[in-house]
Each structure stands twice: as structure tokens, then as C-alpha cells.
Design a protein around this motif. Sequence first.
Motif, PDB file in Angstrom:
ATOM      1  N   THR A 143      12.286  45.807  -7.487  1.00  0.00           N
ATOM      2  CA  THR A 143      13.031  44.538  -7.434  1.00  0.00           C
ATOM      3  C   THR A 143      12.246  43.408  -8.092  1.00  0.00           C
ATOM      4  OG1 THR A 143      12.088  43.983  -5.276  1.00  0.00           O
ATOM      5  CG2 THR A 143      14.217  45.096  -5.255  1.00  0.00           C
ATOM      6  N   VAL A 144      13.002  42.350  -8.440  1.00  0.00           N
ATOM      7  CA  VAL A 144      12.397  41.147  -9.007  1.00  0.00           C
ATOM      8  C   VAL A 144      12.639  39.986  -8.047  1.00  0.00           C
ATOM      9  CG1 VAL A 144      12.408  39.533 -10.948  1.00  0.00           C
ATOM     10  CG2 VAL A 144      12.829  41.966 -11.358  1.00  0.00           C
ATOM     11  N   LEU A 145      11.566  39.313  -7.683  1.00  0.00           N
ATOM     12  CA  LEU A 145      11.658  38.129  -6.823  1.00  0.00           C
ATOM     13  C   LEU A 145      11.366  36.910  -7.700  1.00  0.00           C
ATOM     14  CD1 LEU A 145       9.951  37.854  -3.322  1.00  0.00           C
ATOM     15  CD2 LEU A 145      10.326  35.909  -4.795  1.00  0.00           C
ATOM     16  N   VAL A 146      12.282  35.958  -7.691  1.00  0.00           N
ATOM     17  CA  VAL A 146      12.169  34.807  -8.590  1.00  0.00           C
ATOM     18  C   VAL A 146      11.892  33.526  -7.811  1.00  0.00           C
ATOM     19  CG1 VAL A 146      13.369  33.446 -10.354  1.00  0.00           C
ATOM     20  CG2 VAL A 146      13.834  35.900 -10.149  1.00  0.00           C
ATOM     21  N   PRO A 147      10.683  32.972  -7.924  1.00  0.00           N
ATOM     22  CA  PRO A 147      10.434  31.665  -7.323  1.00  0.00           C
ATOM     23  C   PRO A 147      11.078  30.578  -8.186  1.00  0.00           C
ATOM     24  CG  PRO A 147       8.378  32.871  -7.754  1.00  0.00           C
ATOM     25  CD  PRO A 147       9.464  33.538  -8.524  1.00  0.00           C
ATOM     26  N   ILE A 148      11.733  29.649  -7.524  1.00  0.00           N
ATOM     27  CA  ILE A 148      12.352  28.526  -8.229  1.00  0.00           C
ATOM     28  C   ILE A 148      11.822  27.239  -7.631  1.00  0.00           C
ATOM     29  CG2 ILE A 148      14.522  27.300  -8.640  1.00  0.00           C
ATOM     30  CD1 ILE A 148      15.922  29.920  -8.795  1.00  0.00           C
ATOM     31  N   GLN A 149      11.273  26.410  -8.505  1.00  0.00           N
ATOM     32  CA  GLN A 149      10.733  25.143  -8.025  1.00  0.00           C
ATOM     33  C   GLN A 149      11.873  24.152  -7.802  1.00  0.00           C
ATOM     34  OE1 GLN A 149       7.769  23.405 -10.606  1.00  0.00           O
ATOM     35  NE2 GLN A 149       7.671  21.527  -9.381  1.00  0.00           N
ATOM     36  N   CYS A 150      11.817  23.452  -6.685  1.00  0.00           N
ATOM     37  CA  CYS A 150      12.858  22.477  -6.382  1.00  0.00           C
ATOM     38  C   CYS A 150      12.640  21.225  -7.228  1.00  0.00           C
ATOM     39  CB  CYS A 150      12.837  22.112  -4.902  1.00  0.00           C
ATOM     40  SG  CYS A 150      13.294  23.495  -3.856  1.00  0.00           S
ATOM     41  N   GLU A 151      13.102  21.255  -8.446  1.00  0.00           N
ATOM     42  CA  GLU A 151      12.994  20.106  -9.337  1.00  0.00           C
ATOM     43  C   GLU A 151      14.264  20.022 -10.164  1.00  0.00           C
ATOM     44  OE1 GLU A 151      10.690  20.658 -12.819  1.00  0.00           O
ATOM     45  OE2 GLU A 151      11.588  22.618 -13.041  1.00  0.00           O
ATOM     46  N   TYR A 152      14.403  18.938 -10.893  1.00  0.00           N
ATOM     47  CA  TYR A 152      15.643  18.668 -11.593  1.00  0.00           C
ATOM     48  C   TYR A 152      16.013  19.782 -12.573  1.00  0.00           C
ATOM     49  CZ  TYR A 152      19.217  16.234 -14.196  1.00  0.00           C
ATOM     50  OH  TYR A 152      20.390  15.907 -14.799  1.00  0.00           O
ATOM     51  N   TYR A 153      15.032  20.376 -13.241  1.00  0.00           N
ATOM     52  CA  TYR A 153      15.313  21.381 -14.273  1.00  0.00           C
ATOM     53  C   TYR A 153      15.287  22.814 -13.732  1.00  0.00           C
ATOM     54  CZ  TYR A 153      14.702  17.495 -17.446  1.00  0.00           C
ATOM     55  OH  TYR A 153      14.839  16.294 -18.080  1.00  0.00           O
ATOM     56  N   ALA A 154      15.525  22.950 -12.449  1.00  0.00           N
ATOM     57  CA  ALA A 154      15.370  24.263 -11.803  1.00  0.00           C
ATOM     58  C   ALA A 154      16.166  25.378 -12.480  1.00  0.00           C
ATOM     59  CB  ALA A 154      15.758  24.161 -10.333  1.00  0.00           C
ATOM     60  N   LEU A 155      17.373  25.059 -12.906  1.00  0.00           N
ATOM     61  CA  LEU A 155      18.251  26.116 -13.443  1.00  0.00           C
ATOM     62  C   LEU A 155      17.894  26.515 -14.873  1.00  0.00           C
ATOM     63  CD1 LEU A 155      21.770  25.089 -12.115  1.00  0.00           C
ATOM     64  CD2 LEU A 155      20.719  27.335 -11.837  1.00  0.00           C
ATOM     65  N   GLU A 156      17.122  25.661 -15.534  1.00  0.00           N
ATOM     66  CA  GLU A 156      16.783  25.914 -16.932  1.00  0.00           C
ATOM     67  C   GLU A 156      16.034  27.242 -17.079  1.00  0.00           C
ATOM     68  OE1 GLU A 156      14.129  23.121 -19.187  1.00  0.00           O
ATOM     69  OE2 GLU A 156      16.087  22.193 -19.489  1.00  0.00           O
ATOM     70  N   GLY A 157      16.515  28.076 -17.980  1.00  0.00           N
ATOM     71  CA  GLY A 157      15.803  29.333 -18.228  1.00  0.00           C
ATOM     72  C   GLY A 157      16.202  30.471 -17.303  1.00  0.00           C
ATOM     73  N   LEU A 158      16.932  30.139 -16.225  1.00  0.00           N
ATOM     74  CA  LEU A 158      17.246  31.196 -15.258  1.00  0.00           C
ATOM     75  C   LEU A 158      18.219  32.223 -15.803  1.00  0.00           C
ATOM     76  CD1 LEU A 158      17.458  29.594 -11.731  1.00  0.00           C
ATOM     77  CD2 LEU A 158      15.876  31.319 -12.575  1.00  0.00           C
ATOM     78  N   SER A 159      19.176  31.759 -16.618  1.00  0.00           N
ATOM     79  CA  SER A 159      20.149  32.724 -17.144  1.00  0.00           C
ATOM     80  C   SER A 159      19.450  33.690 -18.107  1.00  0.00           C
ATOM     81  CB  SER A 159      21.318  32.020 -17.824  1.00  0.00           C
ATOM     82  OG  SER A 159      20.829  31.185 -18.831  1.00  0.00           O
ATOM     83  N   GLN A 160      18.470  33.177 -18.844  1.00  0.00           N
ATOM     84  CA  GLN A 160      17.685  34.021 -19.755  1.00  0.00           C
ATOM     85  C   GLN A 160      16.881  35.070 -18.963  1.00  0.00           C
ATOM     86  OE1 GLN A 160      14.799  31.771 -21.888  1.00  0.00           O
ATOM     87  NE2 GLN A 160      14.898  33.048 -23.723  1.00  0.00           N
TER      88      GLN A 160
END
Length: 255
Positions: A143-160
Motif C-alpha cells: 500500500t501507499v500512504l500519502v501524507p498531506i500537509q494542511c496548507e493552501y496548495y495541499a491538492l497540488e500534485g496529488l492527481s499526478q
Amino acid sequence: MGRVIAIANQKGGVGKTTTSINLSASLAEKGKSVLVIDTDPQGNTTSGFGVEKNDLDNTIYELILSECSIKECILNDVIPGVSIIPSNVNLAAAEIELIGVDRKEFILKREVEWIRESYDYIIIDCPPSLNMLTINAMTTADTVLVPIQCEYYALEGLSQLIHTVNLVKERLNPDLDMEGVVFTMYDSRTNLSMQVVENVKSHLNQKVFKTLIPRNIRLAEAPSYGQPINMYDSKSAGAEAYMSLAEEVINRKED
Ligand code: ADP
Ligand code: MG
């Protein structure tokens, strides 16, 4: 047995290394045996466990280049219950040295097969890019666990990132799954953190961990003492959060 989790996000500074170190240490505190594999040339996971990273004969670099066996590069019990395959800046050259090597996406997977059954969890800290080391980590992982920082640009790059996970699943590792998304550096005093969590949840059809990792200065301090948070300050909010994340990981059933 031997569940392999890759901690990945090609963005730097989102909490991959902090999560790798402290999730591993928390799993160990709960009685699990853990191997951490540092695949970032920065070697911050390595030094975060108090290992002098520039003073090593065998690292992930020698392993990837078949210059040592996997058993030769494992440092056993750097803290009780956690062993590590260390990394340092030498690894930055690996990508170049692998040019022309056959089936280079599977190098780590082949090696990990030898020792997989010796651990309850194998946690792989990925570098901040979608390079051959990240692909090796995802090819090895369950599995892949993805940490996401709670900041304005959080979604950037996630779809990639999710596209990459899907490509690896399609072509290299059909069993690969998402472990889920974990929010890091959550600040309960601001609306922004809350908005980011809601926004990511509504845009991403992914499993999300209930545990929110707070922004906590003790988490940032611990690496300079070469200790995971549960050793550095077991009463801190950061330590409690990573224990709770470990609990969720343990209880997460295959679905
Ligand atoms: P990555 O591995 O994704 O590049 P790191 O885990 O190294 O990210 O974190 C980046 C920086 O943020 C580091 O200095 C780290 O100490 C700090 N940091 C990470 N998580 C937290 C947190 N929850 N609270 C405070 N600081 C954090
Ligand atoms: Mg890192």
C-alpha cells in the motif's frame, strides 16, 4: 505478515520522513517488529533514528547496485523493535548508475522478498520526486500512504501522484493499493487546516485516516536528538497522534 507500506508524496516538506520515523516507532511500541527503508538521498530518516549516516559501509545505495546483500545493509534494532536500511547522499547517483539495467523497477522488491517474513511492517520513506526509487518503493509495497500537509496548495500534485500509483498498479504491481491519506501539520486554531481537510476529502475518493497529525514543535525538534517522538517526548501531542495513527494502521483491514 510483512506488510509493506510506502510513504509517498512527490512534494517535499509534507511530513513523509516525520511520518516514516514516528509511525515506525509507534508500531514498535505496540509490539510490532518494523523495518524502515530510507530511499531518500537526504537520509533524514536514517539520522532521525540516531544513525550517523555518512559513516556507513552498506546502505540502500550498495543494495540497489547489488554491491551487498539485504542482510548486510540492515542495521538491527536502532531502537527497540525498529531496524533500518539506511541512506545517504551517495544514493543521489543511483538513478544514473541504473541506466540500462534490466528490470530496474523490481530491484528493491526482489531484495525485500528475502526478509519480508521477518517483520510485521516494512515502512519505506520515499524521496520527494516520482523517480526510479519511488517506483521501486511502490513496486515493492502493498500500500501507499500519502501524507498531506494542511496548507493552501495541499491538492497540488496529488492527481499526478495517484496517476503514478495507478500506473504502477497496472504495469508493475497489480496488488498495490492505497493505504490512505493522512493530514499533517494540522493547526486546530486556524480555519485553513479544517478547510483543507474538507476540500481534500471532497475532491479525492481516497481513504482518509481519522487521526490528524497536529503541527507540534516537539515533532520538529526530535530528529536533532536522533530520536523518534515517543522517546523524545512521549507526552507530546505529536507522540499521541502518531500512536493513534499506528493503531489505525494496525486495525485497518484489507478491503
Ligand atoms: P518530507 O519528508 O515530506 O520532506 P519532513 O517530514 O522532513 O517532510 O517534514 C518537513 C519539515 O517539517 C521538517 O523540518 C519537520 O521537522 C517538520 N514537520 C513535519 N511534520 C511536522 C509536524 N506535524 N509539526 C511540526 N513540524 C513538522
Ligand atoms: Mg523526507
